[in-house]
Structure formats: structure tokens, C-alpha cells
Design a protein around this motif. Structure first.
Motif, PDB file in Angstrom:
ATOM      1  N   ALA A  50       0.801  -1.692   0.300  1.00 24.90           N
ATOM      2  CA  ALA A  50       0.148   0.077  -0.377  1.00 24.90           C
ATOM      3  C   ALA A  50       0.808   1.435   0.259  1.00 24.90           C
ATOM      4  O   ALA A  50       1.909   1.312   0.822  1.00 24.90           O
ATOM      5  N   ASP A  51       0.593   2.202  -1.011  1.00 27.13           N
ATOM      6  CA  ASP A  51       1.344   3.719  -0.838  1.00 27.13           C
ATOM      7  C   ASP A  51       0.766   5.021  -0.205  1.00 27.13           C
ATOM      8  O   ASP A  51      -0.505   4.373   0.720  1.00 27.13           O
ATOM      9  N   LEU A  81     -12.877   0.163   1.422  1.00 22.33           N
ATOM     10  CA  LEU A  81     -12.782  -0.100   2.756  1.00 22.33           C
ATOM     11  C   LEU A  81     -12.595  -1.850   2.173  1.00 22.33           C
ATOM     12  O   LEU A  81     -12.903  -2.936   2.878  1.00 22.33           O
ATOM     13  N   PRO A  82     -13.459  -2.111   0.473  1.00 27.11           N
ATOM     14  CA  PRO A  82     -13.150  -3.745   0.839  1.00 27.11           C
ATOM     15  C   PRO A  82     -11.759  -4.128   0.852  1.00 27.11           C
ATOM     16  O   PRO A  82     -11.290  -5.273   1.158  1.00 27.11           O
ATOM     17  N   ILE A 125      -4.567   7.155   3.738  1.00 28.04           N
ATOM     18  CA  ILE A 125      -4.735   8.474   3.529  1.00 28.04           C
ATOM     19  C   ILE A 125      -6.390   7.865   3.559  1.00 28.04           C
ATOM     20  O   ILE A 125      -7.555   8.403   3.891  1.00 28.04           O
ATOM     21  N   TYR A 126      -6.985   7.255   2.151  1.00 24.91           N
ATOM     22  CA  TYR A 126      -7.919   6.733   1.859  1.00 24.91           C
ATOM     23  C   TYR A 126      -8.902   6.348   3.399  1.00 24.91           C
ATOM     24  O   TYR A 126      -9.866   7.019   3.621  1.00 24.91           O
ATOM     25  N   LEU A 127      -8.124   5.264   3.690  1.00 24.00           N
ATOM     26  CA  LEU A 127      -9.062   4.549   5.392  1.00 24.00           C
ATOM     27  C   LEU A 127      -8.402   5.600   5.926  1.00 24.00           C
ATOM     28  O   LEU A 127      -9.828   5.067   7.554  1.00 24.00           O
ATOM     29  N   LEU A 128      -7.886   6.400   6.369  1.00 21.88           N
ATOM     30  CA  LEU A 128      -8.118   7.584   7.494  1.00 21.88           C
ATOM     31  C   LEU A 128      -9.486   8.248   7.521  1.00 21.88           C
ATOM     32  O   LEU A 128     -10.593   8.565   8.426  1.00 21.88           O
ATOM     33  N   LEU A 147      -0.090   1.554  11.290  1.00 24.97           N
ATOM     34  CA  LEU A 147       0.631   1.079  10.702  1.00 24.97           C
ATOM     35  C   LEU A 147       1.071   0.004  11.552  1.00 24.97           C
ATOM     36  O   LEU A 147       2.190  -1.071  11.032  1.00 24.97           O
ATOM     37  N   ASP A 148       0.342  -0.294  12.637  1.00 23.25           N
ATOM     38  CA  ASP A 148       1.072  -1.319  14.096  1.00 23.25           C
ATOM     39  C   ASP A 148       0.322  -2.633  13.329  1.00 23.25           C
ATOM     40  O   ASP A 148       0.627  -3.503  13.260  1.00 23.25           O
ATOM     41  N   THR A 149       0.008  -2.736  12.865  1.00 21.69           N
ATOM     42  CA  THR A 149      -1.659  -3.926  12.489  1.00 21.69           C
ATOM     43  C   THR A 149      -0.808  -4.231  10.677  1.00 21.69           C
ATOM     44  O   THR A 149      -1.386  -5.633   9.895  1.00 21.69           O
ATOM     45  N   CYS A 150      -0.162  -3.899  10.521  1.00 19.99           N
ATOM     46  CA  CYS A 150       0.684  -4.166   8.853  1.00 19.99           C
ATOM     47  C   CYS A 150       2.287  -4.079   9.048  1.00 19.99           C
ATOM     48  O   CYS A 150       2.755  -3.951  10.033  1.00 19.99           O
ATOM     49  N   TYR A 151       2.911  -4.616   8.110  1.00 21.00           N
ATOM     50  CA  TYR A 151       4.329  -5.263   7.633  1.00 21.00           C
ATOM     51  C   TYR A 151       5.025  -3.984   7.135  1.00 21.00           C
ATOM     52  O   TYR A 151       4.575  -3.577   6.138  1.00 21.00           O
TER      53      TYR A 151
END
Length: 79
Positions: A8-9, A24-25, A14-17, A59-63
């Protein structure tokens, strides 16, 4: 990187926030991000403590992919 489905870039986060319905999908898929994305998100001018904490939690939920020549070459190949 087992379970990672997307690199993810910054815009994806930003879209998620912003709770953009287009992203969302993909929320439950495994995401990776580069260290550059972390810098971009957390260096936002005027960021509040709450925003900082939310971004760090997200970010902690991602690698996180730290810098390497391999990462640079991969990014270049996406052109």
C-alpha cells in the motif's frame, strides 16, 4: 511476509483514515508499506497527538518494509 497481499502507498492509508468506501473492501487483506509511507503520514504539518496515535496504531497492523536496494528496484519497476 506471509499473508501480505498488497503493498500500500501513502494514499491508501489516507483513504482509509478518511473512511473512503473505495478502500474498505481491502481493509481485511494483509498490507505492507514502505518506510517512506510512514514518514509521509507522520510528518503531516499540524498533525495532532490523536492523529499521530491513530496512524501509528493503523501502521502497527501492517508489515513495514524498510529501505533496501531491492525495495528501490521494485518501486522503479512499477513505473
Amino acid at each position: 511476509m506471509n499473508g501480505i497481499k498488497y503493498l500500500a502507498d501513502t494514499n491508501c492509508f489516507i483513504y482509509l483514515l478518511n473512511e473512503n468506501p473505495l478502500i474498505l473492501p481491502f481493509v481485511t487483506a494483509g498490507w505492507a508499506f514502505s518506510y517512506i509511507t510512514e514518514i509521509e503520514l507522520l510528518s503531516k504539518k499540524g498533525i495532532t497527538e490523536e492523529e499521530d496515535a491513530l496512524i501509528r496504531e493503523m501502521l502497527d497492523t501492517c508489515y513495514k518494509i524498510n529501505h533496501s536496494q531491492t525495495l528501490s528496484e521494485l518501486a522503479i519497476s512499477f513505473k
